[in-house]
Design an enzyme around this catalytic site. Structure first.
Site, PDB file in Angstrom:
ATOM      1  N   ASP A 177       0.815  -1.222   0.000  1.00  0.00           N
ATOM      2  CA  ASP A 177       0.000   0.000   0.000  1.00  0.00           C
ATOM      3  C   ASP A 177       0.845   1.268   0.000  1.00  0.00           C
ATOM      4  O   ASP A 177       0.404   2.316  -0.453  1.00  0.00           O
ATOM      5  CB  ASP A 177      -0.940   0.001   1.206  1.00  0.00           C
ATOM      6  CG  ASP A 177      -2.031  -1.029   1.012  1.00  0.00           C
ATOM      7  OD1 ASP A 177      -1.781  -2.218   1.309  1.00  0.00           O
ATOM      8  OD2 ASP A 177      -3.102  -0.661   0.503  1.00  0.00           O
ATOM      9  N   LYS A 230      -1.336  -5.179   4.024  1.00  0.00           N
ATOM     10  CA  LYS A 230      -2.403  -5.647   4.906  1.00  0.00           C
ATOM     11  C   LYS A 230      -1.872  -6.240   6.197  1.00  0.00           C
ATOM     12  O   LYS A 230      -0.874  -6.964   6.191  1.00  0.00           O
ATOM     13  CB  LYS A 230      -3.241  -6.674   4.132  1.00  0.00           C
ATOM     14  CG  LYS A 230      -4.379  -7.316   4.901  1.00  0.00           C
ATOM     15  CD  LYS A 230      -5.321  -6.328   5.535  1.00  0.00           C
ATOM     16  CE  LYS A 230      -5.874  -5.302   4.553  1.00  0.00           C
ATOM     17  NZ  LYS A 230      -6.567  -4.188   5.231  1.00  0.00           N
TER      18      LYS A 230
HETATM   19  O1  MRU Z   1      -7.692  -2.910   3.086  1.00  0.00           O
HETATM   20  P1  MRU Z   1      -7.432  -3.312   1.658  1.00  0.00           P
HETATM   21  O2  MRU Z   1      -8.226  -4.500   1.236  1.00  0.00           O
HETATM   22  O3  MRU Z   1      -7.579  -2.138   0.722  1.00  0.00           O
HETATM   23  O4  MRU Z   1      -5.899  -3.738   1.652  1.00  0.00           O
HETATM   24  C1  MRU Z   1      -5.332  -4.090   0.413  1.00  0.00           C
HETATM   25  C2  MRU Z   1      -3.940  -4.589   0.522  1.00  0.00           C
HETATM   26  O5  MRU Z   1      -3.340  -4.602   1.573  1.00  0.00           O
HETATM   27  C3  MRU Z   1      -3.279  -4.994  -0.764  1.00  0.00           C
HETATM   28  O6  MRU Z   1      -2.365  -6.015  -0.543  1.00  0.00           O
HETATM   29  C4  MRU Z   1      -2.547  -3.790  -1.361  1.00  0.00           C
HETATM   30  O7  MRU Z   1      -3.404  -2.697  -1.485  1.00  0.00           O
HETATM   31  C5  MRU Z   1      -1.949  -4.088  -2.671  1.00  0.00           C
HETATM   32  S1  MRU Z   1      -3.143  -4.148  -3.954  1.00  0.00           S
HETATM   33  C6  MRU Z   1      -2.365  -4.380  -5.440  1.00  0.00           C
END
Ligand code: MRU
Length: 368
Positions: A248, A259
């Site tokens: 992220d 995550k």
């Molecule tokens: O809370 P989320 O579902 O938006 O978290 C998403 C993630 O952690 C993904 O692994 C990350 O955004 C990479 S997406 C290509």
């Protein structure tokens, strides 16, 4: 397949219609895997809510949704001229920035919209809004290309018959259509490499179970779903040859937020001698941060932990801590697979080298 498109590509988030009257369309990921439903968002608060509640989620996808959302914000001002549209678009962007704090792609995409909004000084209001819509569409198309390129760079990391563990969902649903971590898996599979994915279910919102398992199944890729607390045992049994996850926000030294639970997986991988890779486009790097210690970590509603999917699973009133992300230190990361190549080993010099920038990091600098 024609060009870079294939029939299994997911139209996760897009725009229908022209700039002054069109709307944002997105797959409501909260309903998967039970239902595949696309929703139309016709105003900024609806887009904000869709991002906040994870109807659209995954770092690149929320950036794209926000860029289109900013265009929506300009629509009511079209009759009042270019300046009115510019301030309405900027106000919409400022509001959308408050939806989720961790994924830098959200801010990166809105910065791009702002830059275009600032650079246009002439023309009528409709043409101005069309120009902003074109930028949002360009962000979408560039993301598709970056994901395909990540897949091309990463596919060779997976050997025939290997097991790949992933956490959360970094697939087509998290991007414009092909994913980052899952792009590596998809590309290896398309090249004929037999493989098996172990998908962590990803408590508390189950992106691995609901979304990653669904995406892999629909592409006919062998997938085994495990609870998060099973990863150590599965690794010990020798079933995992490499780990690939998304990100992220990645700091200039390669520390990577992803995550919640990802850091634990990286530690487990290190303990078992398994290479741990991050796959992410350059839009996920935040080069204004020297390391991961200042990456903002989103705190979410305690009810996601106590009442997941409609049933109380904890006593009323219990204290809950619910950080949505954690940061994996660069030292635990074997390589970062980007659209520009693999950063390996991971440190500030190699990040700068592969991304094509010179050190030291300049504050307020954003990769474009
Ligand atoms: O809370 P989320 O579902 O938006 O978290 C998403 C993630 O952690 C993904 O692994 C990350 O955004 C990479 S997406 C290509």
């Amino acid at each position: 397949m024609s060009g870079d498109r294939d029939s299994r590509a997911l139209d996760t988030v897009g725009w229908d219609g022209d700039a002054p009257t069109g709307h944002v369309r997105l797959v409501d990921q909260t309903l998967l895997p039970g239902e595949f439903v696309e929703i139309d968002c016709r105003d900024v608060p609806t887009v904000w809510e869709a991002i906040k509640s994870l109807r659209v989620r995954g770092a690149p996808a929320i950036g794209i949704a926000a860029a289109f959302g900013a265009v929506l914000g300009g629509q009511p001002a079209v009759g009042r001229g270019l300046e009115a549209v510019r301030s309405a678009v900027k106000a919409a962007g400022d509001h959308l920035r408050t939806s989720r704090p961790t994924a830098v792609n959200l801010f990166w995409a809105l910065d791009r919209i702002d830059r275009v909004a600032d650079s246009e000084t002439t023309g009528d209001a409709v043409a101005f809004l069309e120009r902003l819509l074109a930028e949002a569409r360009a962000i979408t198309e560039e993301d598709k290309a970056m994901c395909r390129s990540i897949g091309r760079h990463g596919a060779a990391l997976i050997g025939p018959g290997q097991g790949v563990l992933t956490h959360c969902n970094a697939g087509g649903l998290a991007t414009a259509d092909y994913g980052t971590a899952l792009a590596v898996v998809f590309a290896a599979h398309e090249q004929g490499t037999p493989l098996r994915v172990f998908a962590d279910e990803t408590r508390p919102l189950l992106q691995g179970a609901r979304l990653t398992a669904w995406e892999l199944q629909r592409r006919g890729i062998p997938v085994t779903l495990i609870c998060d607390n099973m990863a150590a045992q599965v690794m010990k049994e020798g079933k995992v040859d490499l780990v690939v996850v998304g990100a992220d926000r990645i700091a200039a030294n390669g520390d990577a937020a992803n995550k919640i639970g990802t850091y634990g997986v990286a530690l487990l991988a290190k303990a078992h001698g398994i290479p741990f890779y991050v796959a992410a486009p350059s839009s996920t790097f935040d080069l204004t941060l020297e390391d991961g210690s200042s990456i903002p970590i989103e705190q979410r509603d305690p009810r996601e932990v106590t009442h997941g999917f409609g049933r109380a699973t904890a006593p009323e009133g219990v204290d809950v801590y619910n950080p949505a992300f954690d940061v994996t230190p660069a030292g635990l990361i074997e390589g970062i697979i980007t659209e520009r190549g693999i950063i390996r080993p991971v440190n500030a010099d190699t990040v700068a080298e592969v991304l094509g920038i010179s050190r030291p990091v300049v504050k307020d600098y954003r990769l474009v």
